[in-house]
Design a protein around this motif. Structure first.
Motif, PDB file in Angstrom:
ATOM      1  N   UNK A  11     -36.045  19.799  27.923  1.00 52.00           N
ATOM      2  CA  UNK A  11     -36.724  20.535  27.064  1.00 52.00           C
ATOM      3  C   UNK A  11     -38.046  21.177  28.150  1.00 52.00           C
ATOM      4  N   UNK A  12     -38.511  20.310  28.711  1.00 50.89           N
ATOM      5  CA  UNK A  12     -39.607  20.313  29.448  1.00 50.89           C
ATOM      6  C   UNK A  12     -39.233  21.639  30.767  1.00 50.89           C
ATOM      7  N   UNK A  13     -38.279  21.707  31.235  1.00 52.90           N
ATOM      8  CA  UNK A  13     -37.664  22.524  32.041  1.00 52.90           C
ATOM      9  C   UNK A  13     -37.472  23.954  31.565  1.00 52.90           C
ATOM     10  N   UNK A  14     -37.065  23.697  30.099  1.00 49.48           N
ATOM     11  CA  UNK A  14     -36.957  25.041  29.238  1.00 49.48           C
ATOM     12  C   UNK A  14     -38.611  25.689  29.065  1.00 49.48           C
ATOM     13  N   UNK A  46     -43.912  22.206  20.087  1.00 44.61           N
ATOM     14  CA  UNK A  46     -43.671  23.393  21.103  1.00 44.61           C
ATOM     15  C   UNK A  46     -42.389  23.153  21.662  1.00 44.61           C
ATOM     16  N   UNK A  47     -42.159  21.984  22.267  1.00 45.34           N
ATOM     17  CA  UNK A  47     -40.814  21.599  22.902  1.00 45.34           C
ATOM     18  C   UNK A  47     -39.703  21.856  22.095  1.00 45.34           C
ATOM     19  N   UNK A  48     -39.669  21.390  20.884  1.00 43.80           N
ATOM     20  CA  UNK A  48     -38.537  21.454  20.005  1.00 43.80           C
ATOM     21  C   UNK A  48     -38.098  22.928  19.454  1.00 43.80           C
ATOM     22  N   UNK A  49     -39.370  23.575  19.317  1.00 47.59           N
ATOM     23  CA  UNK A  49     -38.939  25.039  18.807  1.00 47.59           C
ATOM     24  C   UNK A  49     -38.736  25.691  20.062  1.00 47.59           C
ATOM     25  N   UNK A  50     -39.180  25.382  21.186  1.00 46.30           N
ATOM     26  CA  UNK A  50     -38.898  26.098  22.437  1.00 46.30           C
ATOM     27  C   UNK A  50     -37.314  26.143  22.882  1.00 46.30           C
ATOM     28  N   UNK A  51     -36.860  24.909  22.614  1.00 44.22           N
ATOM     29  CA  UNK A  51     -35.320  24.679  22.946  1.00 44.22           C
ATOM     30  C   UNK A  51     -34.449  25.688  22.191  1.00 44.22           C
ATOM     31  N   UNK A  52     -34.558  25.783  20.732  1.00 50.36           N
ATOM     32  CA  UNK A  52     -34.106  26.711  19.802  1.00 50.36           C
ATOM     33  C   UNK A  52     -34.420  28.305  20.317  1.00 50.36           C
ATOM     34  N   UNK A  69     -35.270  29.477  23.040  1.00 49.62           N
ATOM     35  CA  UNK A  69     -34.941  29.713  24.286  1.00 49.62           C
ATOM     36  C   UNK A  69     -33.082  29.754  24.248  1.00 49.62           C
ATOM     37  N   UNK A  70     -32.661  29.017  23.563  1.00 51.10           N
ATOM     38  CA  UNK A  70     -31.033  29.079  23.330  1.00 51.10           C
ATOM     39  C   UNK A  70     -30.684  30.569  22.705  1.00 51.10           C
ATOM     40  N   UNK A  71     -31.237  30.745  21.691  1.00 57.28           N
ATOM     41  CA  UNK A  71     -31.046  32.338  21.222  1.00 57.28           C
ATOM     42  C   UNK A  71     -31.518  33.282  21.997  1.00 57.28           C
ATOM     43  N   UNK A  72     -32.680  33.240  22.806  1.00 58.28           N
ATOM     44  CA  UNK A  72     -33.136  34.306  23.987  1.00 58.28           C
ATOM     45  C   UNK A  72     -31.882  34.485  24.735  1.00 58.28           C
ATOM     46  N   UNK A  73     -31.374  33.206  25.470  1.00 56.73           N
ATOM     47  CA  UNK A  73     -30.275  33.349  26.610  1.00 56.73           C
ATOM     48  C   UNK A  73     -29.052  33.991  26.089  1.00 56.73           C
ATOM     49  N   UNK A  74     -28.852  33.628  24.887  1.00 57.39           N
ATOM     50  CA  UNK A  74     -27.490  34.174  24.056  1.00 57.39           C
ATOM     51  C   UNK A  74     -27.821  35.710  24.045  1.00 57.39           C
ATOM     52  N   UNK A  75     -28.823  36.296  23.597  1.00 63.43           N
ATOM     53  CA  UNK A  75     -29.078  37.575  23.291  1.00 63.43           C
ATOM     54  C   UNK A  75     -29.177  38.411  24.796  1.00 63.43           C
ATOM     55  N   UNK A  76     -29.687  37.821  25.852  1.00 67.58           N
ATOM     56  CA  UNK A  76     -29.674  38.328  27.002  1.00 67.58           C
ATOM     57  C   UNK A  76     -28.393  38.348  27.684  1.00 67.58           C
ATOM     58  N   UNK A  77     -27.339  37.388  27.360  1.00 70.41           N
ATOM     59  CA  UNK A  77     -26.005  37.339  28.108  1.00 70.41           C
ATOM     60  C   UNK A  77     -25.388  38.771  27.126  1.00 70.41           C
ATOM     61  N   UNK A  78     -25.569  38.881  25.984  1.00 74.35           N
ATOM     62  CA  UNK A  78     -25.080  39.776  25.191  1.00 74.35           C
ATOM     63  C   UNK A  78     -25.178  41.218  25.549  1.00 74.35           C
ATOM     64  N   UNK A  79     -26.633  41.284  25.817  1.00 76.53           N
ATOM     65  CA  UNK A  79     -27.119  42.683  26.344  1.00 76.53           C
ATOM     66  C   UNK A  79     -26.453  43.025  27.651  1.00 76.53           C
ATOM     67  N   UNK A  92     -38.727  39.887  22.384  1.00 74.82           N
ATOM     68  CA  UNK A  92     -39.646  39.134  21.496  1.00 74.82           C
ATOM     69  C   UNK A  92     -39.536  37.951  21.834  1.00 74.82           C
ATOM     70  N   UNK A  93     -38.399  37.122  21.817  1.00 76.51           N
ATOM     71  CA  UNK A  93     -38.336  35.721  22.024  1.00 76.51           C
ATOM     72  C   UNK A  93     -38.942  35.363  23.433  1.00 76.51           C
ATOM     73  N   UNK A  94     -38.635  36.374  24.527  1.00 77.48           N
ATOM     74  CA  UNK A  94     -39.271  36.100  25.945  1.00 77.48           C
ATOM     75  C   UNK A  94     -40.747  35.914  25.836  1.00 77.48           C
ATOM     76  N   UNK A  95     -41.306  36.887  24.949  1.00 79.00           N
ATOM     77  CA  UNK A  95     -42.874  36.956  24.985  1.00 79.00           C
ATOM     78  C   UNK A  95     -43.152  35.751  24.406  1.00 79.00           C
ATOM     79  N   UNK A  96     -42.512  35.434  23.091  1.00 83.71           N
ATOM     80  CA  UNK A  96     -42.906  34.280  22.332  1.00 83.71           C
ATOM     81  C   UNK A  96     -42.864  33.126  23.113  1.00 83.71           C
ATOM     82  N   UNK A  97     -41.892  32.626  23.835  1.00 84.93           N
ATOM     83  CA  UNK A  97     -41.607  31.489  24.659  1.00 84.93           C
ATOM     84  C   UNK A  97     -42.813  31.467  25.738  1.00 84.93           C
ATOM     85  N   UNK A  98     -43.082  32.477  26.282  1.00 85.94           N
ATOM     86  CA  UNK A  98     -44.397  32.719  27.381  1.00 85.94           C
ATOM     87  C   UNK A  98     -45.534  32.197  26.565  1.00 85.94           C
TER      88      UNK A  98
END
Length: 390
Positions: A7-10, A141-147, A149-159, A275-281
């Motif tokens: 989670x910290x790496x994410x 922040x850690x627990x929310x960021x994991x969720x 980040x997962x959605x963000x990567x899935x949306x990136x893969x779909x794009x 949106x998620x990329x900006x939010x996690x940053x």
């Protein structure tokens, strides 16, 4: 690597994957895919090594919630003052950029459901709500960021899956500029795109039970994920849009509007990702500033919350449509804070017998010298803009 370290790496990856994701195609497209990729790989290597230097300084100074404490132990009061000044300037610039980008997306999302807000209103709503999450603590922040980040990567893969089949070899091979000095000048924006170092002290404090090797792996993994995402994203954008169109984009909505003309659903997924990329940053950088203020002010969460978010919000309101300019200024500050300051800390700690012999980055004095050269490589091309007549 346990769940907490992952989670910290994410958090590291999420902090990096933000405004830079949007800016990279805008600044690199005109120079072509090959040159852009080579420069990005160099920036990633220099950035990761500098981050490991900061990790070494954090560990050898017995951790610490923020750079304020670490700088005091490693560099004394004078170094502490300089570090704090640079850190505040950097974090505020980064938060301004994230607020500008995220508020732009928030306005679009609200318009789609029939709600119309002004830029100031969207910036205020985003800052106050996300700031409240940060004030709840690193664990939240850690627990929310994991969720996220997962959605963000899935949306990136779909794009990427949607864009890769339509790649144009003509676009990929297109080079509109062979100005090497202009290419090097984009380094600060790229460097800012890997600007995750500010979260390292907070994460070391959060993972007190971790070994030095585990912390090192956390940093390397966290920095590598953004590199892979940036390279795939650069390939997808440059391969689908003409270079002369890309370099004219000034904000997030213009980039997404270009894809919407071909396939509206891609624009929707891309809006979710950006949106998620900006939010996690925002979460990563805001967490660092919150901890810095908490360490320096010694006040309750309410007071720290106000001091943490009022200046970035005011700056974003005053810096409308200055997305890339704010990132460039942040990059210049980041060179001093994330390259020169960690090198100075490590040099001092390695020569002081009073500090424990724990984690030491490989490379010795040669790599410390490389770090200084890397910092100069990033800074010198910016001097004409900083010093008129240079």
């Amino acid at each position: 690597m346990n769940t907490k370290l992952l989670g910290s790496a994410l958090i590291i990856s999420g902090t990096a994957l933000g405004a830079g994701m949007l800016a990279i195609p805008m600044v690199l497209a005109q120079f072509g895919l090959v040159y852009g990729t080579l420069l990005m790989a160099l920036i990633w290597f220099g950035t990761t090594y500098s981050a490991l230097l900061l990790l070494e300084a954090t560990i050898k100074s017995d951790g610490g919630l923020s750079l304020n404490s670490i700088a005091r132990r490693a560099l004394g009061k004078g170094g502490q003052a300089v570090t704090n000044l640079l850190l505040y300037a950097l974090l505020i610039c980064l938060l301004m950029a994230y607020i500008l980008g995220a508020a732009d997306i928030l306005s679009q999302m609200l318009e789609e459901v029939g709600l119309f807000v002004t830029p100031i209103q969207s910036q205020t709503i985003f800052t106050l709500l996300t700031g409240a999450v940060v004030a709840c603590g690193t664990n939240v922040v850690d627990k929310l960021n994991r969720l996220l980040f997962f959605v963000m990567i899935m949306s990136l893969v779909a794009t990427l899956l949607a864009l890769f089949p339509t790649l144009s070899l003509q676009h990929l091979a297109s080079i509109q500029s062979d100005d090497i000095s202009g290419l090097v000048k984009t380094s600060t924006v790229l460097f800012t795109s890997f600007g995750f170092m500010v979260v390292i002290p907070s994460l070391v404090s959060y993972n007190q039970e971790a070994t030095d090797k585990q912390l090192r792996n956390m940093v390397v993994l966290g920095s590598t994920i953004p590199l892979l995402c940036y390279l795939c994203w650069l390939l997808a954008v440059v391969g689908n849009l003409p270079n002369d169109e890309i370099k004219q984009f000034n904000n997030v909505s213009e980039l997404m509007a270009s894809f919407e003309r071909g396939a509206p659903w891609i624009s929707s997924i891309l809006s979710l990702f950006t949106g998620l990329a900006l939010l996690t940053s925002f979460f990563g950088v805001a967490m660092s500033l919150f901890h810095q203020n908490s360490d320096a002010l010694k006040q309750n969460r309410g007071v720290t919350y106000i001091f943490t978010f009022i200046l970035p919000l005011m700056g974003a309101i005053l810096a409308a449509d200055k997305f890339l300019s704010v990132l460039a200024y942040a990059g210049i500050i980041l060179v001093f804070l994330a390259v020169f300051i960690p090198a100075a800390m490590v040099y001092t700690l390695r020569t002081a017998a009073a500090f424990p012999e724990r984690y030491t980055v490989g490379g010795g004095s040669i790599m410390l010298f490389f770090t200084l050269i890397f910092g100069a490589f990033l800074l010198v091309p910016q001097l004409p803009d900083l010093i008129p007549g240079f």
